[in-house]
Motif scaffolding. Structure first.
Motif, short mmCIF file in Angstrom:
data_model
loop_
_atom_site.label_atom_id
_atom_site.label_comp_id
_atom_site.label_asym_id
_atom_site.label_seq_id
_atom_site.Cartn_x
_atom_site.Cartn_y
_atom_site.Cartn_z
N ALA A 172 -6.87 7.31 -5.86
CA ALA A 172 -5.72 6.41 -5.97
C ALA A 172 -4.45 7.09 -5.48
CB ALA A 172 -5.55 5.96 -7.42
N TYR A 173 -4.30 8.37 -5.77
CA TYR A 173 -3.15 9.14 -5.27
C TYR A 173 -3.06 9.04 -3.75
CZ TYR A 173 -0.61 13.29 -3.68
OH TYR A 173 0.24 14.14 -3.03
N GLY A 174 -4.20 9.22 -3.06
CA GLY A 174 -4.20 9.17 -1.61
C GLY A 174 -3.80 7.81 -1.06
N TYR A 175 -4.28 6.74 -1.68
CA TYR A 175 -3.93 5.40 -1.21
C TYR A 175 -2.45 5.09 -1.45
CZ TYR A 175 -8.73 4.12 -0.13
OH TYR A 175 -9.98 4.05 0.44
N PHE A 176 -1.88 5.58 -2.55
CA PHE A 176 -0.46 5.37 -2.79
C PHE A 176 0.39 6.13 -1.77
CE2 PHE A 176 -1.27 4.37 -7.55
CZ PHE A 176 -1.46 3.04 -7.23
N VAL A 177 -0.08 7.32 -1.35
CA VAL A 177 0.62 8.05 -0.30
C VAL A 177 0.62 7.22 0.99
CG1 VAL A 177 0.55 10.10 1.20
CG2 VAL A 177 0.17 10.35 -1.25
N ASP A 178 -0.53 6.62 1.32
CA ASP A 178 -0.66 5.83 2.55
C ASP A 178 0.45 4.78 2.67
OD1 ASP A 178 -2.96 7.18 3.13
OD2 ASP A 178 -4.32 5.54 2.67
N GLN A 234 3.96 4.23 -1.93
CA GLN A 234 4.14 3.69 -3.28
C GLN A 234 4.50 4.83 -4.25
OE1 GLN A 234 3.89 0.20 -3.79
NE2 GLN A 234 3.92 0.39 -1.55
N TRP A 235 5.71 5.33 -4.13
CA TRP A 235 6.09 6.56 -4.84
C TRP A 235 6.19 6.35 -6.35
CZ3 TRP A 235 4.49 8.85 -1.06
CH2 TRP A 235 4.99 8.73 0.23
N THR A 236 6.70 5.21 -6.79
CA THR A 236 6.80 4.97 -8.23
C THR A 236 5.41 4.85 -8.84
OG1 THR A 236 8.93 3.85 -7.95
CG2 THR A 236 7.73 3.46 -10.00
N ARG A 237 4.53 4.10 -8.20
CA ARG A 237 3.16 3.98 -8.70
C ARG A 237 2.46 5.34 -8.65
NH1 ARG A 237 3.84 -1.01 -5.96
NH2 ARG A 237 3.43 -2.82 -7.31
N LEU A 238 2.72 6.10 -7.60
CA LEU A 238 2.12 7.44 -7.48
C LEU A 238 2.56 8.34 -8.62
CD1 LEU A 238 1.70 9.55 -4.30
CD2 LEU A 238 2.92 10.53 -6.24
N GLU A 286 11.13 12.20 -7.44
CA GLU A 286 12.27 12.60 -6.61
C GLU A 286 11.81 13.26 -5.33
OE1 GLU A 286 16.16 15.58 -6.72
OE2 GLU A 286 14.92 15.33 -8.51
N TYR A 287 10.81 14.12 -5.43
CA TYR A 287 10.28 14.80 -4.25
C TYR A 287 9.75 13.79 -3.23
CZ TYR A 287 6.89 17.32 -1.36
OH TYR A 287 6.15 17.80 -0.30
N MET A 288 8.95 12.86 -3.69
CA MET A 288 8.35 11.88 -2.79
C MET A 288 9.41 11.00 -2.13
SD MET A 288 5.13 12.36 -2.61
CE MET A 288 3.83 13.26 -3.46
N GLN A 289 10.35 10.50 -2.93
CA GLN A 289 11.37 9.59 -2.39
C GLN A 289 12.33 10.30 -1.44
OE1 GLN A 289 13.00 8.02 -6.06
NE2 GLN A 289 11.70 6.19 -5.95
N THR A 290 12.64 11.56 -1.72
CA THR A 290 13.58 12.31 -0.88
C THR A 290 12.92 12.83 0.38
OG1 THR A 290 14.80 12.99 -2.87
CG2 THR A 290 15.21 14.23 -0.83
N ALA A 291 11.73 13.41 0.23
CA ALA A 291 11.06 14.04 1.37
C ALA A 291 10.44 13.03 2.33
CB ALA A 291 9.99 15.01 0.87
N PHE A 292 9.99 11.87 1.81
CA PHE A 292 9.20 10.96 2.63
C PHE A 292 9.82 9.57 2.77
CE2 PHE A 292 6.22 13.99 0.65
CZ PHE A 292 5.87 14.67 1.80
N GLY A 293 11.03 9.39 2.28
CA GLY A 293 11.72 8.14 2.53
C GLY A 293 11.59 7.14 1.41
N ALA A 294 12.25 5.99 1.60
CA ALA A 294 12.33 4.97 0.57
C ALA A 294 10.96 4.39 0.25
CB ALA A 294 13.27 3.85 1.03
N GLU A 295 10.93 3.73 -0.89
CA GLU A 295 9.69 3.13 -1.40
C GLU A 295 9.13 2.09 -0.43
OE1 GLU A 295 7.41 3.00 -5.24
OE2 GLU A 295 9.25 4.08 -4.77
#
Length: 260
Positions: free
Chosen positions: A49-55, A58-62, A88-97
């Motif tokens: 599930a983590y991998g699909y949310f990265v795809d 989906q940072w909040t769900r992740l 914070e890491y996901m949203q900052t490093a990889f962009g908006a949700e």
């Protein structure tokens, strides 16, 4: 006649186990086996599930897959402490949700090996991922830890994803890229990297959380110095090679607390 009956009774007694397994004990054993299989399936599904949310960004769900006190360490960026910092890491490093036009970020996962502790409260997964994005290609290897909460739900307690290789679209044969580092991009980590290592063409063997499944022996990696274009471990050529990296000590399973 009486002697034959006594002999038959004696043989029957010796053939009967001293402690017979009750139906309740058999049911308890079956329930424990079923619970273990369900736990193994749950932590493997959690990692997928983590991998699909990265795809799909989906940072909040992740971040909801992580325990409150979880840690995250990807590449050489450093360690982030807690679920809020994961978000914070996901949203900052990889962009908006959310998924975005003209953005490719596929996080494909393979070869999972899952284990659960005897008490059923801690789990581990070692798995390979192949990342394909606008920036290029990446090859991380996960050695993650999971905890079962009081509510019976499994969550990620430690996500560790060292990268074997980074490259752009020219490919690793032409343009192998350096590992990431703490100040390469925002946000800054809470702690420095747990291990400093080099990506391809150097090599780093991530310690295994499990022993050899056949022999029971722990995996012991080569502990010598290695060159980016290294000859085989422990050969005279390797011993004489330039010092640019070091493998981590692998005799101590990362599934157990640190030694004193």
């Amino acid at each position: 006649m009486r002697g034959a009956l006594c002999l038959t009774a004696l043989l029957a007694l010796t053939a009967t186990p001293v402690v017979a397994q009750t139906h309740e004990e058999r049911l308890d054993q079956l329930e424990a086996r079923i619970t273990r299989l369900e736990d193994l399936n749950a932590i493997e599904r959690l990692q997928k599930a983590y991998g699909y949310f990265v795809d799909e960004g989906q940072w909040t769900r992740l971040s909801g897959l992580f325990a409150d006190d979880a840690t995250l360490e990807i590449g050489g960026k450093g360690i982030f402490l807690g679920r809020k910092r994961v978000l914070e890491y996901m949203q900052t490093a990889f962009g908006a949700e959310g998924a975005k036009d003209n953005v490719l970020a596929q996080h494909m996962q393979f070869q999972p090996i899952a284990d659960v502790s005897p008490d059923g409260k801690t789990g581990w997964v070692r798995s390979r991922a192949f990342v394909m994005s606008n920036a290029g290609w990446g090859l991380p290897l996960y050695e993650n830890e999971y905890k079962k909460g009081e509510d019976g739900v499994w969550r990620i307690s430690r996500l560790t994803g060292p990268f074997t290789m980074y490259t752009n679209w020219d490919g690793w044969g032409k343009n192998a890229l350096n590992n990431t580092w703490p100040d390469k991009f925002d946000p800054p980590p809470d702690l420095p990297p747990s291990t400093v290592y080099l990506t391809y063409p150097a090599y780093y063997i991530v310690p295994f959380h499990y022993p050899n499944p056949v022999t029971g022996e722990p995996f012991v990696p080569d502990r010598g110095e290695v060159d980016p274009y290294q000859p085989p471990p422990r050969t005279p050529e390797q011993v004489q090679s330039l010092t640019v990296g070091r493998l981590a000590e692998g005799t101590h399973s990362i599934a157990h607390p640190p030694r004193d």
